[in-house]
Design an enzyme around this catalytic site. Structure first.
Site, short mmCIF file in Angstrom:
data_model
loop_
_atom_site.label_atom_id
_atom_site.label_comp_id
_atom_site.label_asym_id
_atom_site.label_seq_id
_atom_site.Cartn_x
_atom_site.Cartn_y
_atom_site.Cartn_z
N GLY A 105 0.86 -1.18 0.00
CA GLY A 105 0.00 0.00 0.00
C GLY A 105 0.90 1.23 0.00
O GLY A 105 2.10 1.15 -0.28
N ASN A 144 -3.57 2.99 11.18
CA ASN A 144 -4.44 3.95 11.87
C ASN A 144 -5.45 3.19 12.71
O ASN A 144 -5.80 2.05 12.39
CB ASN A 144 -5.25 4.76 10.84
N LYS A 169 -2.94 9.63 18.48
CA LYS A 169 -3.12 9.51 17.03
C LYS A 169 -4.58 9.18 16.72
O LYS A 169 -5.15 9.68 15.75
CB LYS A 169 -2.18 8.42 16.49
N ASN A 218 -7.09 11.23 14.25
CA ASN A 218 -7.83 10.58 13.16
C ASN A 218 -9.34 10.67 13.36
O ASN A 218 -10.08 10.80 12.39
CB ASN A 218 -7.41 9.11 13.02
N SER A 223 -6.67 10.00 4.67
CA SER A 223 -6.77 8.64 4.11
C SER A 223 -8.24 8.21 3.97
O SER A 223 -8.60 7.51 3.03
CB SER A 223 -5.99 7.65 4.98
O1 KPL Z 1 -3.28 10.03 9.50
C1 KPL Z 1 -3.89 10.80 8.78
C2 KPL Z 1 -4.76 10.19 7.75
O2 KPL Z 1 -5.10 10.84 6.79
O3 KPL Z 1 -5.10 9.01 7.94
C3 KPL Z 1 -3.84 12.27 9.02
C4 KPL Z 1 -2.89 12.57 10.17
C5 KPL Z 1 -5.19 12.78 9.35
C6 KPL Z 1 -3.26 13.05 7.87
O4 KPL Z 1 -4.11 13.15 6.79
#
Ligand code: KPL
Length: 307
Positions: free
Chosen positions: A10, A98, A184, A188, A254
């Protein structure tokens, strides 16, 4: 030096692969399908790195490997189930994703291996057959569990730190990875659903129209975290969210990209995690529930559209 094995190709997997190619480091990579893999990476300095061709789905994983799993949250359990019977005894696994996973389930899948959890704000996105690196950031990792001795764990930590320092620096090891992952998660939980729902770049969330909703999301998340013994300060979190919005102002999150490209999103592991832990522990999570429902509706609309 430990052998390196990357699971998946990815955006972040390709970013890591390109850095390894640029360093002349050998590594192995496994993928579920050989179709439609990205072929090149556009670096921040506009140079292009050609990614090595992958000719077999599952090359052997060498003893002592650092196995990096930079997948979407919803792919991790299956990937670990699949790795479980192929991992050599002294491999360590680093999960880079994430959102929050069911930690118990993850640990149970690999009872005999060290598992590290990592988070990075280095960013990349796919454009056709090319991955574009869109920003640098920081990387933090910590130990989820290990069956090994403290000495062996220290050696693993030093090896992972040294590897990541060459790939996605600056890197720090944290004894309290839950704090870091929660921070984090909150970033998100704010940026990802809001940018996807309103079809905007991250920077637009700096507008005052979003102040109230962002405040509500952060407050709910902090309350849920505290019921799980993770203590976070509102002012610190609000400042962190504001700085990520500013530093990634020109990026599409994302989740925005996932929905735009009709891929499943990680909402169940971000807002979904907050909502389910909140409900379990009697916390009002109405703002996060609203976002979860809205993203689910957008996912459903995408699915109906592609039928
Ligand atoms: O981790 C991110 C994502 O897009 O998943 C952020 C920190 C929001 C940056 O776009």
């Amino acid at each position: 030096m430990n052998p390196i094995h990357i699971v998946g190709r990815g955006a972040i997997g390709s970013l890591l692969a390109a850095k390894l190619v640029n360093l002349d480091r050998l590594f192995t990579c496994e993928v579920r399908s050989l179709n439609n893999l990205p072929k090149t990476v556009l670096n921040l300095d506009k140079s292009v790195t050609r990614l090595p061709a992958i000719i077999t789905h599952q090359p052997n994983i060498l003893d002592d490997s650092i196995v990096i799993v930079p997948l979407k949250a919803y792919q991790i359990e299956n990937a670990l189930r699949d790795l479980a019977f192929r991992l050599p005894k002294r491999a360590s696994v680093v999960l880079l994703h994430n959102g929050m996973l069911d930690r118990k389930a993850i640990k149970a899948l690999l009872p005999n291996h060290s598992i590290y959890l990592a988070t990075t704000s280095h960013a990349a996105k796919r454009e056709g057959s090319q991955i574009h690196i869109t920003g640098t950031g920081t990387t933090q990792f910590g130990l989820a569990k290990s069956p090994h001795s403290p000495d062996a764990i220290s050696t693993e930590i030093a090896s992972i730190k040294s590897l990541f320092t060459r790939l996605i620096s600056p890197v720090s090891y944290s004894d309290d990875i839950d704090q870091i992952l929660w921070q984090k998660l909150i970033v998100n939980a704010v940026i990802n659903p809001l940018t996807a729902i309103h079809n905007i770049k991250n920077g637009v969330l700096g507008d005052s129209a979003f102040t109230k909703v962002i405040m509500n999301i952060i407050q709910e998340c902090i309350e849920v975290a505290s019921t799980l013994s993770v203590q976070l300060e509102y002012t610190v979190m609000s400042e962190l969210v504001r700085s990520v919005i500013q530093n990634t102002a020109n990026n599409y999150s994302s989740m925005h990209q996932d929905l735009k490209n009709h891929r499943p999103s990680e909402i169940d592991y971000i807002s979904g995690f907050i909502v389910s832990k909140g409900k379990e522990n009697g916390v009002d999570v109405s703002e996060n529930t609203r976002l979860l429902d809205q993203i689910k509706r957008l996912e459903q609309a995408n699915e109906n559209h592609s039928k």
